[in-house]
Structures are given as C-alpha cells and as structure tokens.
Design a protein around this motif. Structure first.
Motif: not given
Length: 92
Positions: A23-28, A51-66
């Motif tokens: 992702d170009a906006v949410l770095r890493q 959006w998954i953090d590359r270092e920790s492999d943890l979810l850092v953001q989620m967006r749902m479109a309805f």
C-alpha cells in the motif's frame, strides 16, 4: 462470519477475487482486496479491504464497502502483543 470464521484459503478463493499488494498510503503495510464473486455475498458486502503490517503480520486496518455506497473503516492502533492478562479479566 459465515464466510470467514472457519473458511480455508481455498474456500475464500472460491468466494472472492483476492489481490494483495504493497500500500502506498499506509506505509509498511500490504493491502488485501477481496471482491465477492457470488451475488449472495455482494448483496451484503461489495468489497473488503484489509491492511496487514509487513513486520508483525497483524491486521492494522479494515474497510468494508456496502451496497448503496456506505463504507465502514476500522483502524487498529497501539497494538501490543503477548501482554499478560490477569485470570479474573474475563470473569463476571
């Protein structure tokens, strides 16, 4: 829940077109875009982005479109892993 809680990656690939890219906006982070293939799913969810953090492999953001244009974004920040939890934390 029905499509995610117990689904294997193979099952998810049958139900969604899945694309992952840096992702170009949410770095890493890597952004995983999941577009439903089945009409039954698109009636409740048009797009899911993770959006998954590359270092920790943890979810850092989620967006749902309805359907209808509504969006919901959930951002997870100040994440701490392996924190001890007292035994009585989840007792009534």
């Amino acid at each position: 829940d029905r499509y995610f809680a117990n689904a294997s990656i193979e099952e998810l690939r049958k139900l969604f077109d899945i694309r992952a890219e840096p992702d170009a906006v949410l770095r890493q982070t890597n952004r995983v875009t999941m577009t439903p293939k089945r009409k039954q799913i698109t009636e409740g969810l048009q797009l899911l982005e993770l959006w998954i953090d590359r270092e920790s492999d943890l979810l850092v953001q989620m967006r749902m479109a309805f359907p209808g244009g509504d969006h919901k974004t959930i951002a997870l920040d100040d994440i701490t892993i392996d924190v001890p939890i007292a035994d009585d934390t989840f007792r009534p």
